[in-house]
Design an enzyme around this catalytic site. Structure first.
Site, PDB file in Angstrom:
ATOM      1  N   MET A   1       0.840  -1.193   0.000  1.00 48.46           N
ATOM      2  CA  MET A   1       0.000   0.000   0.000  1.00 48.46           C
ATOM      3  C   MET A   1       0.882   1.253   0.000  1.00 48.46           C
ATOM      4  SD  MET A   1      -3.342  -0.999   2.184  1.00 48.46           S
ATOM      5  CE  MET A   1      -2.646  -0.780   3.807  1.00 48.46           C
TER       6      MET A   1
ATOM      7  N   LEU B   1       6.688   3.305   1.540  1.00 49.55           N
ATOM      8  CA  LEU B   1       7.611   2.178   1.670  1.00 49.55           C
ATOM      9  C   LEU B   1       8.673   2.411   2.750  1.00 49.55           C
ATOM     10  CD1 LEU B   1       8.108   1.502  -2.148  1.00 49.55           C
ATOM     11  CD2 LEU B   1       6.460   0.418  -0.584  1.00 49.55           C
ATOM     12  N   HIS B   2       8.965   1.347   3.482  1.00 46.99           N
ATOM     13  CA  HIS B   2      10.013   1.380   4.510  1.00 46.99           C
ATOM     14  C   HIS B   2      10.879   0.130   4.357  1.00 46.99           C
ATOM     15  CE1 HIS B   2       7.495  -1.568   6.480  1.00 46.99           C
ATOM     16  NE2 HIS B   2       6.493  -0.713   6.524  1.00 46.99           N
TER      17      HIS B   2
ATOM     18  N   HIS C   1       9.204  -3.262   3.512  1.00 46.21           N
ATOM     19  CA  HIS C   1       8.886  -3.452   2.087  1.00 46.21           C
ATOM     20  C   HIS C   1      10.161  -3.704   1.292  1.00 46.21           C
ATOM     21  CE1 HIS C   1       5.583  -0.586   3.433  1.00 46.21           C
ATOM     22  NE2 HIS C   1       4.891  -1.606   2.999  1.00 46.21           N
TER      23      HIS C   1
ATOM     24  N   GLN D   1     -10.367  -3.172   1.684  1.00 47.45           N
ATOM     25  CA  GLN D   1      -9.901  -3.824   2.899  1.00 47.45           C
ATOM     26  C   GLN D   1      -9.946  -2.918   4.130  1.00 47.45           C
ATOM     27  OE1 GLN D   1      -6.047  -4.580   0.969  1.00 47.45           O
ATOM     28  NE2 GLN D   1      -5.069  -4.085   2.918  1.00 47.45           N
TER      29      GLN D   1
ATOM     30  N   LYS E   1       5.195 -10.046   9.282  1.00 47.48           N
ATOM     31  CA  LYS E   1       4.587  -9.085  10.211  1.00 47.48           C
ATOM     32  C   LYS E   1       3.067  -9.208  10.140  1.00 47.48           C
ATOM     33  CE  LYS E   1       3.787  -4.445  11.382  1.00 47.48           C
ATOM     34  NZ  LYS E   1       2.700  -4.014  10.491  1.00 47.48           N
ATOM     35  N   ASP E   2       2.551  -9.389   8.924  1.00 47.58           N
ATOM     36  CA  ASP E   2       1.114  -9.607   8.742  1.00 47.58           C
ATOM     37  C   ASP E   2       0.896 -11.106   8.579  1.00 47.58           C
ATOM     38  OD1 ASP E   2       0.068  -6.674   8.309  1.00 47.58           O
ATOM     39  OD2 ASP E   2       1.932  -6.846   7.206  1.00 47.58           O
TER      40      ASP E   2
ATOM     41  N   GLN F   1      -2.401 -12.425   7.366  1.00 49.12           N
ATOM     42  CA  GLN F   1      -2.548 -12.170   5.930  1.00 49.12           C
ATOM     43  C   GLN F   1      -1.798 -13.241   5.126  1.00 49.12           C
ATOM     44  OE1 GLN F   1      -2.534  -8.194   3.898  1.00 49.12           O
ATOM     45  NE2 GLN F   1      -0.382  -8.688   3.620  1.00 49.12           N
TER      46      GLN F   1
ATOM     47  N   ARG G   1       2.360   2.851   9.519  1.00 51.08           N
ATOM     48  CA  ARG G   1       1.534   3.558  10.499  1.00 51.08           C
ATOM     49  C   ARG G   1       2.340   4.092  11.679  1.00 51.08           C
ATOM     50  NH1 ARG G   1      -2.475  -0.667   8.790  1.00 51.08           N
ATOM     51  NH2 ARG G   1      -4.292   0.430   8.010  1.00 51.08           N
TER      52      ARG G   1
HETATM   53  P1  AMP Z   1       1.515  -2.922   3.452  1.00 51.77           P
HETATM   54  O1  AMP Z   1       2.038  -1.867   2.542  1.00 51.77           O
HETATM   55  O2  AMP Z   1       1.495  -2.519   4.896  1.00 51.77           O
HETATM   56  O3  AMP Z   1       0.223  -3.524   2.979  1.00 51.77           O
HETATM   57  O4  AMP Z   1       2.563  -4.106   3.404  1.00 51.77           O
HETATM   58  C1  AMP Z   1       2.950  -4.681   2.188  1.00 51.77           C
HETATM   59  C2  AMP Z   1       3.760  -5.912   2.457  1.00 51.77           C
HETATM   60  O5  AMP Z   1       4.913  -5.563   3.217  1.00 51.77           O
HETATM   61  C3  AMP Z   1       2.999  -6.965   3.263  1.00 51.77           C
HETATM   62  O6  AMP Z   1       3.323  -8.258   2.760  1.00 51.77           O
HETATM   63  C4  AMP Z   1       3.545  -6.773   4.647  1.00 51.77           C
HETATM   64  O7  AMP Z   1       3.499  -7.942   5.442  1.00 51.77           O
HETATM   65  C5  AMP Z   1       4.988  -6.402   4.353  1.00 51.77           C
HETATM   66  N1  AMP Z   1       5.562  -5.703   5.504  1.00 51.77           N
HETATM   67  C6  AMP Z   1       5.062  -4.624   6.149  1.00 51.77           C
HETATM   68  N2  AMP Z   1       5.832  -4.296   7.204  1.00 51.77           N
HETATM   69  C7  AMP Z   1       6.832  -5.198   7.239  1.00 51.77           C
HETATM   70  C8  AMP Z   1       7.954  -5.408   8.096  1.00 51.77           C
HETATM   71  N3  AMP Z   1       8.209  -4.610   9.138  1.00 51.77           N
HETATM   72  N4  AMP Z   1       8.783  -6.444   7.827  1.00 51.77           N
HETATM   73  C9  AMP Z   1       8.537  -7.266   6.768  1.00 51.77           C
HETATM   74  N5  AMP Z   1       7.515  -7.123   5.926  1.00 51.77           N
HETATM   75  C10 AMP Z   1       6.663  -6.107   6.153  1.00 51.77           C
END
Ligand code: AMP
Length: 287
Positions: A31, A34-35, A38, A62, A150-151, A154, A188
């Site tokens: 989404m 990016l950090h 990602h 979602q 982390k998720d 999911q 977040r």
């Molecule tokens: P999001 O943009 O939050 O929907 O996350 C996209 C993808 O990045 C999902 O597969 C998350 O599980 C993964 N993700 C988010 N935060 C982390 C993290 N701290 N470490 C590893 N993967 C992550």
């Protein structure tokens, strides 16, 4: 050169071309904002594939009515730099109108692995995730798709989706990336106040406490859960949404801690709801 694609037509054209060239496609759905978490997914995808496709789409399906769809952080300019630094070939960056020109007549309903954890407190969330991923998997046709642990719920739901609907792709789980103080990286986290940011590493420390209790022989899930809750309540100002200990990946309650399980939590701070988890395996006792 990184290709930024905003329309489904263009994406399908480019993917078709890649397929005729027999390229292996790695896909990282996100989404945005990016950090390093990602980036770990993009790195792994880069290592394992000829072509890396990153999607950035804040998926309205979602989000619940009282959730943070509008205020979800976005920064596409910065995201392009991160993607380009990780060697991404294609960013798919559609608008909601491109993905959902009209209300869908068919959606995916997730029937297992959603009673507990975030599924219980975010009704419809995983249906929205599974529905958008179904569209994205059809569009991108990846050989491998990368998801963060982390998720974890999911990831478990996606495993089910891929298996049940026979998507010809491999789901690759990637370890959680953390700040030096243990806080799981999350888009977040920017919504934590200074005080909350200082408190937030207690979430991971409380999970570690749970793991230590199990390592030292505790077999009762309730005992572990209450120790974790106590620590969160003492060390943070957050409100506990849930703390749970379940089998993994089936996410079922256990009377006794055994086999592979997940300790997972969600805690609400004033403007951010944070989640974290640890997956661990407790060897079966000899009978
Ligand atoms: P999001 O943009 O939050 O929907 O996350 C996209 C993808 O990045 C999902 O597969 C998350 O599980 C993964 N993700 C988010 N935060 C982390 C993290 N701290 N470490 C590893 N993967 C992550």
């Amino acid at each position: 050169m990184m290709n930024i694609i905003t329309t489904i037509d263009e994406l399908q054209k480019v993917i078709k071309e890649m397929k005729t060239q027999n390229k292996q496609i790695g896909f990282v759905p996100t989404m945005g904002y990016l950090h390093e978490g990602h980036r770990a997914l993009m790195k792994k995808a880069r290592e394992e594939n000829d072509v890396v496709v990153l999607s950035i789409f804040v998926n309205p399906l979602q989000f619940g009515p009282n959730e943070d769809l509008e205020s979800y952080p976005r920064d596409f300019v910065r995201d392009q730099d991160a993607a380009s630094a990780e060697g991404v070939d294609i960013i798919f960056y559609p608008t909601p109108a491109e993905m959902y020109p009209e209300e869908l007549s068919v959606t995916i309903q997730v029937r297992k692995r959603t009673d507990a954890l975030c599924g219980a407190s975010r009704p419809g969330h995983f249906d929205g995730v599974a529905t958008v991923l179904t569209k994205l998997f059809h569009l991108v046709q990846p050989d491998r798709a990368y998801f963060g642990k982390k998720d974890a719920q999911q990831a478990a739901v996606v495993e089910g989706l891929v298996k049940d609907f026979n998507f010809p792709l491999q789901v690759v789980p990637v370890d959680t990336v953390r700040e030096p103080d243990g806080l799981a990286k999350s888009s977040r986290n920017v919504y934590l106040s200074e005080k909350e940011r200082k408190e937030a590493p207690a979430l991971y420390r409380s999970l570690q406490l749970g793991e230590e209790l199990i390592d030292s022989g505790e077999t009762n899930p309730e005992t572990v859960i209450s120790a974790i809750k106590d620590k969160i309540l003492t060390e943070t100002s957050g409100e506990i949404d849930y703390v749970n200990l379940l089998s993994y990946p089936n996410l079922e309650n256990m009377d006794t801690i055994q086999g592979t399980c997940i300790i997972a939590l969600a805690v609400k701070f004033s403007k951010a709801r944070l989640i974290d988890n640890i997956i661990l395996t407790r060897e079966q006792e000899e009978a």
